[in-house]
Design an enzyme around this catalytic site. Structure first.
Site, PDB file in Angstrom:
ATOM      1  N   SER A 109       0.823  -1.274   0.139  1.00  0.00           N
ATOM      2  CA  SER A 109      -0.029  -0.027  -0.117  1.00  0.00           C
ATOM      3  C   SER A 109       0.675   1.298  -0.102  1.00  0.00           C
ATOM      4  CB  SER A 109      -0.791  -0.114   1.203  1.00  0.00           C
ATOM      5  OG  SER A 109       0.063  -0.015   2.540  1.00  0.00           O
ATOM      6  N   GLN A 111       1.725   4.314   1.983  1.00  0.00           N
ATOM      7  CA  GLN A 111       1.524   4.471   3.383  1.00  0.00           C
ATOM      8  C   GLN A 111       2.411   5.253   3.986  1.00  0.00           C
ATOM      9  OE1 GLN A 111       3.899   0.649   5.068  1.00  0.00           O
ATOM     10  NE2 GLN A 111       2.493  -0.028   3.427  1.00  0.00           N
ATOM     11  N   HIS A 113       4.172   5.980   7.975  1.00  0.00           N
ATOM     12  CA  HIS A 113       4.141   5.538   9.763  1.00  0.00           C
ATOM     13  C   HIS A 113       4.092   6.864  10.505  1.00  0.00           C
ATOM     14  CE1 HIS A 113       4.885   1.646   7.893  1.00  0.00           C
ATOM     15  NE2 HIS A 113       5.865   1.865   7.661  1.00  0.00           N
ATOM     16  N   LYS A 136       7.440   4.640  14.090  1.00  0.00           N
ATOM     17  CA  LYS A 136       8.110   3.281  13.200  1.00  0.00           C
ATOM     18  C   LYS A 136       8.899   3.870  12.073  1.00  0.00           C
ATOM     19  CE  LYS A 136       6.611  -0.907  10.862  1.00  0.00           C
ATOM     20  NZ  LYS A 136       5.502  -1.259   9.808  1.00  0.00           N
ATOM     21  N   GLU A 138      11.901   3.385   9.706  1.00  0.00           N
ATOM     22  CA  GLU A 138      12.577   1.937   9.322  1.00  0.00           C
ATOM     23  C   GLU A 138      13.661   2.124   8.160  1.00  0.00           C
ATOM     24  OE1 GLU A 138       9.052   0.079   8.386  1.00  0.00           O
ATOM     25  OE2 GLU A 138       8.563   1.060   6.239  1.00  0.00           O
ATOM     26  N   HIS A 276       5.291   6.065   1.256  1.00  0.00           N
ATOM     27  CA  HIS A 276       6.274   5.121   0.370  1.00  0.00           C
ATOM     28  C   HIS A 276       5.377   3.952   0.131  1.00  0.00           C
ATOM     29  CE1 HIS A 276       6.368   4.199   4.718  1.00  0.00           C
ATOM     30  NE2 HIS A 276       6.603   2.916   4.523  1.00  0.00           N
ATOM     31  N   ARG A 295      -2.670   3.807   5.790  1.00  0.00           N
ATOM     32  CA  ARG A 295      -2.708   3.569   4.238  1.00  0.00           C
ATOM     33  C   ARG A 295      -3.663   4.538   3.472  1.00  0.00           C
ATOM     34  NH1 ARG A 295      -2.965  -1.159   7.130  1.00  0.00           N
ATOM     35  NH2 ARG A 295      -1.202  -2.711   7.066  1.00  0.00           N
ATOM     36  N   LYS A 301      -7.214  -3.145   2.363  1.00  0.00           N
ATOM     37  CA  LYS A 301      -7.039  -2.891   3.748  1.00  0.00           C
ATOM     38  C   LYS A 301      -7.769  -1.593   3.892  1.00  0.00           C
ATOM     39  CE  LYS A 301      -3.232  -6.140   5.066  1.00  0.00           C
ATOM     40  NZ  LYS A 301      -1.933  -6.066   5.891  1.00  0.00           N
TER      41      LYS A 301
END
Length: 320
Positions: A109, A111, A113, A136, A138, A276, A295, A301
């Site tokens: 997706s 999305q 964070h 989050k 990453e 991203h 998302r 979802k």
């Protein structure tokens, strides 16, 4: 002599539908070695989690997972010294990171964070959707050729998109289009950000019927033009995304984001509130211990378009 603090783990696996089939998935290969279970060659294997998060906890291999299995989280809580003094002082008696292996067969997706403040708010309001109160950030390290969408394209590139993709102009309207075309980098971030936010929000918020019509017309136009010219990498990507997610607004949103291609050993950093979407390939990821994902496209979802569009930094960059 074996170190008593060195523990073999049984790790969680995620079979999301975007994962690679078992016979070609690194996640599947590692899971088979880790669990000694028989694999179904065509089932998708998407993620292998190594950590303490409740959404996919690891267990000590020496314990009985089917009965009173000892989770890594419980074991660290009982043996906090294994983390070292600095980690204990800063993060307490829990593993402060989550480590994953990803096998990406089709796009994830679009999305972002949340940062810590937003994560706390989202978790309090919707604990069923946002599983924890942590941020989050990453990093993804490619172990095969790896592609992703990451961060917004430059203002110059966006103007080019508006000149060459009429389907976007029809969705976002003349007012937003003119705002972008009349804005320059010299205007500074304070002026550029709200313009980019307005046009992206209107795109992502467009009604389903209009999006479906725009995606279908975009597809038809690109297929026809491919007969007389070489499509750009981004145009080819858009057609690929349309096959995976027909009539999805994320197909068009891809024009707004940088298309990043990593070689094995190259990495991508994704900070809080940065848009991203992983597209293909395999990677290892290390992140703060969180499962929070907001998302807004390329997904079956739950979509939280308003939250995503309001939380983004709208920085026009991608950190490789």
């Amino acid at each position: 002599m074996e170190d008593a603090n060195l523990q073999r783990l049984h790790c969680s696996v995620k079979n999301y539908d975007w994962g690679l089939p078992g016979h070609v998935s690194e996640v599947a290969r590692l899971h088979a070695l880790n669990s000694a279970s028989q694999l179904h060659a065509e089932d998708p294997f998407a993620e292998l989690w190594m950590g303490t998060h409740d959404s996919g906890p690891s267990f000590l291999a020496s314990s009985n997972r089917n009965g009173n299995g000892v989770s890594l989280k419980a074991w660290i809580s009982e043996n906090p010294d294994v983390l070292g003094d600095k980690v204990l002082h800063k993060w307490g008696s829990d593993l402060p990171f989550l480590f994953k292996v990803l096998s990406v067969g089709k796009a994830l997706s679009i999305q972002a964070h949340p940062d810590k403040e937003l994560a706390r708010t989202l978790h309090k309001l919707h604990p069923d959707l946002y599983k924890d109160a942590n941020h989050k950030p990453e990093m993804a390290l490619a172990i095969t050729s790896f592609e992703a969408l990451c961060g917004f394209i430059t203002l110059k590139e966006l103007k080019g998109v508006l000149h060459t993709v009429p389907e976007i102009v029809e969705l976002v309207g003349a007012t937003n289009t003119n705002l972008v075309l009349q804005t320059n980098d010299q205007d500074g971030e304070e002026k550029v950000k709200p313009v980019l936010q307005a046009v992206f929000t209107d795109l992502m918020s467009a009604c389903k019927d209009r999006v479906t019509d725009a995606v279908n017309r975009l597809k038809s136009r690109l297929l026809k033009e491919s007969e007389v010219r070489q499509l750009t990498d981004k145009e080819q990507l858009v057609l690929q995304l349309e096959k995976q997610y027909p009539a999805d607004v994320g197909v068009i949103a891809a024009f707004f984001l940088n298309h990043v291609k990593l070689n094995p050993g190259e990495a991508l950093f994704l900070g809080a509130n940065e848009p991203h979407a992983y597209l293909s390939g395999e990677c290892v990821e290390c992140m703060a211990t969180s499962d929070n994902v907001v998302r807004a496209g390329l997904t079956p979802k739950h979509r939280d378009v308003q939250t995503l569009c309001s939380m983004l930094t709208y920085k026009q960059e991608c950190q490789q």
